[in-house]
Scaffold this motif. Sequence first.
Motif, PDB file in Angstrom:
ATOM      1  N   MET A 177      57.319  36.258  55.922  1.00  0.00           N
ATOM      2  CA  MET A 177      58.201  36.221  54.774  1.00  0.00           C
ATOM      3  C   MET A 177      59.021  34.945  54.859  1.00  0.00           C
ATOM      4  O   MET A 177      59.151  34.352  55.924  1.00  0.00           O
ATOM      5  N   TYR A 178      59.541  34.509  53.743  1.00  0.00           N
ATOM      6  CA  TYR A 178      60.287  33.257  53.661  1.00  0.00           C
ATOM      7  C   TYR A 178      61.686  33.507  53.111  1.00  0.00           C
ATOM      8  O   TYR A 178      61.884  34.331  52.234  1.00  0.00           O
ATOM      9  N   CYS A 179      62.662  32.761  53.634  1.00  0.00           N
ATOM     10  CA  CYS A 179      64.046  32.850  53.160  1.00  0.00           C
ATOM     11  C   CYS A 179      64.145  32.176  51.794  1.00  0.00           C
ATOM     12  O   CYS A 179      63.694  31.042  51.625  1.00  0.00           O
ATOM     13  N   SER A 180      64.713  32.867  50.823  1.00  0.00           N
ATOM     14  CA  SER A 180      64.851  32.281  49.485  1.00  0.00           C
ATOM     15  C   SER A 180      65.956  31.235  49.439  1.00  0.00           C
ATOM     16  O   SER A 180      66.012  30.429  48.526  1.00  0.00           O
TER      17      SER A 180
ATOM     18  N   THR B  40      62.728  28.706  54.927  1.00  0.00           N
ATOM     19  CA  THR B  40      62.197  28.829  56.284  1.00  0.00           C
ATOM     20  C   THR B  40      61.407  30.127  56.434  1.00  0.00           C
ATOM     21  O   THR B  40      61.807  31.165  55.915  1.00  0.00           O
ATOM     22  N   LYS B  41      60.288  30.052  57.155  1.00  0.00           N
ATOM     23  CA  LYS B  41      59.507  31.254  57.430  1.00  0.00           C
ATOM     24  C   LYS B  41      60.270  32.106  58.456  1.00  0.00           C
ATOM     25  O   LYS B  41      60.711  31.595  59.475  1.00  0.00           O
ATOM     26  N   VAL B  42      60.434  33.382  58.139  1.00  0.00           N
ATOM     27  CA  VAL B  42      61.130  34.307  59.040  1.00  0.00           C
ATOM     28  C   VAL B  42      60.205  35.467  59.365  1.00  0.00           C
ATOM     29  O   VAL B  42      59.299  35.788  58.599  1.00  0.00           O
ATOM     30  N   GLU B  43      60.414  36.105  60.492  1.00  0.00           N
ATOM     31  CA  GLU B  43      59.583  37.222  60.904  1.00  0.00           C
ATOM     32  C   GLU B  43      59.816  38.421  59.994  1.00  0.00           C
ATOM     33  O   GLU B  43      60.899  38.599  59.445  1.00  0.00           O
TER      34      GLU B  43
ATOM     35  N   ILE C 105      65.441  37.584  49.737  1.00  0.00           N
ATOM     36  CA  ILE C 105      66.600  36.995  49.071  1.00  0.00           C
ATOM     37  C   ILE C 105      67.815  37.154  49.958  1.00  0.00           C
ATOM     38  O   ILE C 105      67.874  38.015  50.823  1.00  0.00           O
ATOM     39  N   SER C 106      68.770  36.309  49.711  1.00  0.00           N
ATOM     40  CA  SER C 106      70.025  36.367  50.440  1.00  0.00           C
ATOM     41  C   SER C 106      70.996  37.227  49.655  1.00  0.00           C
ATOM     42  O   SER C 106      71.147  37.053  48.463  1.00  0.00           O
ATOM     43  N   ASN C 107      71.654  38.167  50.321  1.00  0.00           N
ATOM     44  CA  ASN C 107      72.637  38.992  49.631  1.00  0.00           C
ATOM     45  C   ASN C 107      73.978  38.941  50.357  1.00  0.00           C
ATOM     46  O   ASN C 107      74.771  39.835  50.238  1.00  0.00           O
ATOM     47  N   GLU C 108      74.213  37.906  51.099  1.00  0.00           N
ATOM     48  CA  GLU C 108      75.434  37.791  51.879  1.00  0.00           C
ATOM     49  C   GLU C 108      76.152  36.485  51.561  1.00  0.00           C
ATOM     50  O   GLU C 108      75.523  35.478  51.316  1.00  0.00           O
TER      51      GLU C 108
END
Length: 137
Positions: free
Chosen positions: A1-4, A8-11, A37-40
Motif C-alpha cells: 500500500m502507498y501513503c497518499s 511512500t510504499k508502506v507495509e 489516506i492520512s487522517n491525522e
Amino acid sequence: MYCSNCGTKVEQDSKFCEKCGSSMTNLGESNGDTLAISNEKKALINIKLSHFPLAIYFKFCNPQILVDDKLVDKGWGSHKIDIKPGKHNIKVYFKYLFMSQCGYSSIDIDIKSDETLKLKYTMPAIIVMKGKLKKVK
C-alpha cells in the motif's frame, strides 16, 4: 500500500507511514496495491543544512537527517519534513572516510499540530568538531 500524503510504499499492516508519519487508513484495491489516506493532523519541520563556505570537501559528503532514529532525508540545503505532532529527537551527521558520525548534532523538539518549526544545522570548518543544530525564528 502507498501513503497518499507522500507516496511512500508502506507495509500492509502499518498504522503510520515511516517517512512522513501519517496515519494509514485502507481505502480499497487499485491495480493490486492498497491505497491509504492520512487522517491525522501534522506539523512541518523546515531544516537548512549548511557548511563553512570554503570547505568545498563537504560538498562530497552527504549529511543525513534522522527523526527518532529513522532516516528521513539526505543532502545539503533546505528540507521540509512532515511529522506527527509531539516530542521528537532530530539528529544530523555525515560519514567521512573512516568516521561514521562527523559533525554530529541533535536536538529534542516538541512540535504542535499545524506548527512549522525552523531548524538550522551548521557544520564547522574542522571535521572532528560537532555541528550546531538549533531552532531559528
